[in-house]
Every structure is written in structure tokens, then in C-alpha cells.
Scaffold this motif. Sequence first.
Motif, PDB file in Angstrom:
ATOM      1  N   LEU A  24      45.130  19.119   6.527  1.00  0.00           N
ATOM      2  CA  LEU A  24      44.642  20.458   6.844  1.00  0.00           C
ATOM      3  C   LEU A  24      45.383  21.504   6.006  1.00  0.00           C
ATOM      4  CD1 LEU A  24      44.489  20.270  10.752  1.00  0.00           C
ATOM      5  CD2 LEU A  24      42.568  20.164   9.172  1.00  0.00           C
ATOM      6  N   PRO A  25      44.693  22.573   5.648  1.00  0.00           N
ATOM      7  CA  PRO A  25      45.371  23.662   4.919  1.00  0.00           C
ATOM      8  C   PRO A  25      46.534  24.207   5.742  1.00  0.00           C
ATOM      9  CG  PRO A  25      42.991  23.938   4.849  1.00  0.00           C
ATOM     10  CD  PRO A  25      43.255  22.829   5.829  1.00  0.00           C
ATOM     11  N   GLY A  26      47.646  24.470   5.083  1.00  0.00           N
ATOM     12  CA  GLY A  26      48.809  24.990   5.783  1.00  0.00           C
ATOM     13  C   GLY A  26      49.027  26.472   5.589  1.00  0.00           C
TER      14      GLY A  26
ATOM     15  N   PRO B 293      48.253  23.580  17.292  1.00  0.00           N
ATOM     16  CA  PRO B 293      47.193  22.875  16.556  1.00  0.00           C
ATOM     17  C   PRO B 293      45.777  23.286  16.916  1.00  0.00           C
ATOM     18  CG  PRO B 293      48.192  21.448  18.218  1.00  0.00           C
ATOM     19  CD  PRO B 293      49.039  22.684  18.161  1.00  0.00           C
ATOM     20  N   GLU B 294      45.501  23.520  18.218  1.00  0.00           N
ATOM     21  CA  GLU B 294      44.129  23.851  18.629  1.00  0.00           C
ATOM     22  C   GLU B 294      43.699  25.206  18.069  1.00  0.00           C
ATOM     23  OE1 GLU B 294      43.779  23.540  22.826  1.00  0.00           O
ATOM     24  OE2 GLU B 294      44.248  21.405  22.888  1.00  0.00           O
TER      25      GLU B 294
ATOM     26  N   LEU C  24      40.870  27.784  11.281  1.00  0.00           N
ATOM     27  CA  LEU C  24      40.404  27.186  10.027  1.00  0.00           C
ATOM     28  C   LEU C  24      38.882  27.051  10.020  1.00  0.00           C
ATOM     29  CD1 LEU C  24      43.102  24.388   9.520  1.00  0.00           C
ATOM     30  CD2 LEU C  24      42.944  26.581   8.337  1.00  0.00           C
ATOM     31  N   ASP C  25      38.335  26.648  11.159  1.00  0.00           N
ATOM     32  CA  ASP C  25      36.880  26.500  11.262  1.00  0.00           C
ATOM     33  C   ASP C  25      36.183  27.842  11.038  1.00  0.00           C
ATOM     34  OD1 ASP C  25      34.413  24.996  12.046  1.00  0.00           O
ATOM     35  OD2 ASP C  25      34.451  26.379  13.738  1.00  0.00           O
TER      36      ASP C  25
ATOM     37  N   VAL D 264      39.116  35.334   3.432  1.00  0.00           N
ATOM     38  CA  VAL D 264      40.302  34.511   3.722  1.00  0.00           C
ATOM     39  C   VAL D 264      40.206  33.235   2.922  1.00  0.00           C
ATOM     40  CG1 VAL D 264      41.642  33.318   5.493  1.00  0.00           C
ATOM     41  CG2 VAL D 264      40.466  35.460   6.066  1.00  0.00           C
ATOM     42  N   ASN D 265      41.205  32.971   2.102  1.00  0.00           N
ATOM     43  CA  ASN D 265      41.259  31.740   1.301  1.00  0.00           C
ATOM     44  C   ASN D 265      42.292  30.785   1.884  1.00  0.00           C
ATOM     45  OD1 ASN D 265      39.369  32.693  -0.710  1.00  0.00           O
ATOM     46  ND2 ASN D 265      41.008  34.006  -1.490  1.00  0.00           N
ATOM     47  N   LEU D 266      41.910  29.526   2.055  1.00  0.00           N
ATOM     48  CA  LEU D 266      42.812  28.519   2.628  1.00  0.00           C
ATOM     49  C   LEU D 266      43.460  27.708   1.517  1.00  0.00           C
ATOM     50  CD1 LEU D 266      40.491  27.294   5.529  1.00  0.00           C
ATOM     51  CD2 LEU D 266      42.315  29.023   5.636  1.00  0.00           C
ATOM     52  N   LYS D 267      44.747  27.411   1.708  1.00  0.00           N
ATOM     53  CA  LYS D 267      45.503  26.661   0.718  1.00  0.00           C
ATOM     54  C   LYS D 267      46.266  25.508   1.369  1.00  0.00           C
ATOM     55  CE  LYS D 267      44.635  29.417  -2.854  1.00  0.00           C
ATOM     56  NZ  LYS D 267      43.943  28.955  -4.103  1.00  0.00           N
TER      57      LYS D 267
END
Length: 234
Positions: A77-79, A100-101, A107-108, A228-231
Motif C-alpha cells: 500500500l502507498p505510505g 489501517p482501516e 486511499l480508496d 492527491v497523489n499517492l506514493k
Amino acid sequence: MARIKPQALLQQSKRKKGPARISLTTIIMLTLIVVLILFFVYATYRHWTQRSRIHIENRESVIEGDNSFMDSKKSDLPGYAILDTAKGSITVELFKDSSPEVVDQFLDLCQRGHFNGMLFRHVIKHYVIQAGDSDKLGAVEDWTLKGKQYSQLDTSLKHEAFMLGTSKVKHDKKEFELFITTAPIPDLNEKLIVFGKVIKGEDIVQEIEEVDTDEHYRPKSSIGIHSVNLKQSI
């Protein structure tokens, strides 16, 4: 009655049978039976102990496999999330282990573009900036009351500034709000679920904090999140 002579008595006593003797063959057979019984008991005991050990090992391997699968899934998962705002970019480290939830939900929503174009609805100096789809104060309402002094704030790590959270009030995904603290807040954990921390762009958060607001802590000029960009890593 005729008397029995002593010599006859001696011969008669010799003819009396003594105790029966066990033959060597019988002893050997009994010994073999005892040995077989002991061997059977030992073999049975060893079989069940091995079976129990194998069962435990298999169970442990399954648990380890599940744990490693969960760890690998979590590590995939992206952190990090980069919030591109009108003032600049804010980089946030996500707490995948402790929340986590909420991180999964965040993230979703990011992947669905939920936060694209979302406005900062409330800006409370020395407390928090709030982005969301509603004008309601919600979790930050108590923080707007007069009498809150900066000197009263707790400075423990869990209450420190630049933490990312969302309201503890149950809501659907459409009402998922973002709160970024701008100072330590003593009752932070009572109001929000903290799931991240700003690691870059604190100055951008402070710029947003300095915008002019009305009496209801709403920015007078619109300012929001472009995307929002996930990395995976930074």
C-alpha cells in the motif's frame, strides 16, 4: 485297620507331586508378549506425538503465511500522500500500522478522486485547518469556543502539530473530512482519528492557516485541494 510301615510312608511321600514348574518355552512366550505390548504402546505414543507436532507446525506455518501475506499486502500500500493545494504541496506520511482501516478508506477515496477540488471549509488559527464537503464545524466546534488559550495546550507527541486526521463520528465516504492540526491539541484523540503526519510542506499548512476568515472561521477566499497523489516511498 492295617498299619502302614514307615518305609511305605516314605515311598508314598516321594510320589506326591511338588509345585508345577513353568517351562522355558512358556517364559520366552510371555516375555515376547510383554515386549510386543510395550512396543505397541510406544509406537502408538510416538505416532500421536508426531501427529500433534505436525499439526502444530502446520498451524504455525499457516499463521506465519497469513501474517507474511498481510505484511506484504500492507507493504504494497502507498505510505505517503501528496496534497496539491492552491498554496503548494503538502506531503503526509500515512500511519498504515496504527490506523489501517482509516488509511484504507482514505486511499480508496484518493483513487476515486474524492478529494480533488475539495475546499478548506474552516481555518482556526493555532488549532486546525479543515477540508470537507460540509460547512458544519463538526469535530472542531469545541475548539472554536472562546477562552482556549495556546498556553493550555499539551505538548505530548500524540497531540503535536501537523497531524492528519478525520472525525471520529461515523459517516459515509462522501463525508470523509480532513483535519490538519497547526498546534498541539490536548483533546485531539477525543475528536479525531489520527492517521498521518505532515513531513513536508509545514510552511504551506501555515500559509493556509493565515488566510482571512469570517466570524464562522470560513476562509473569505476559496482555497482547496487540487489533487492527491499517492506514493509508495519518498
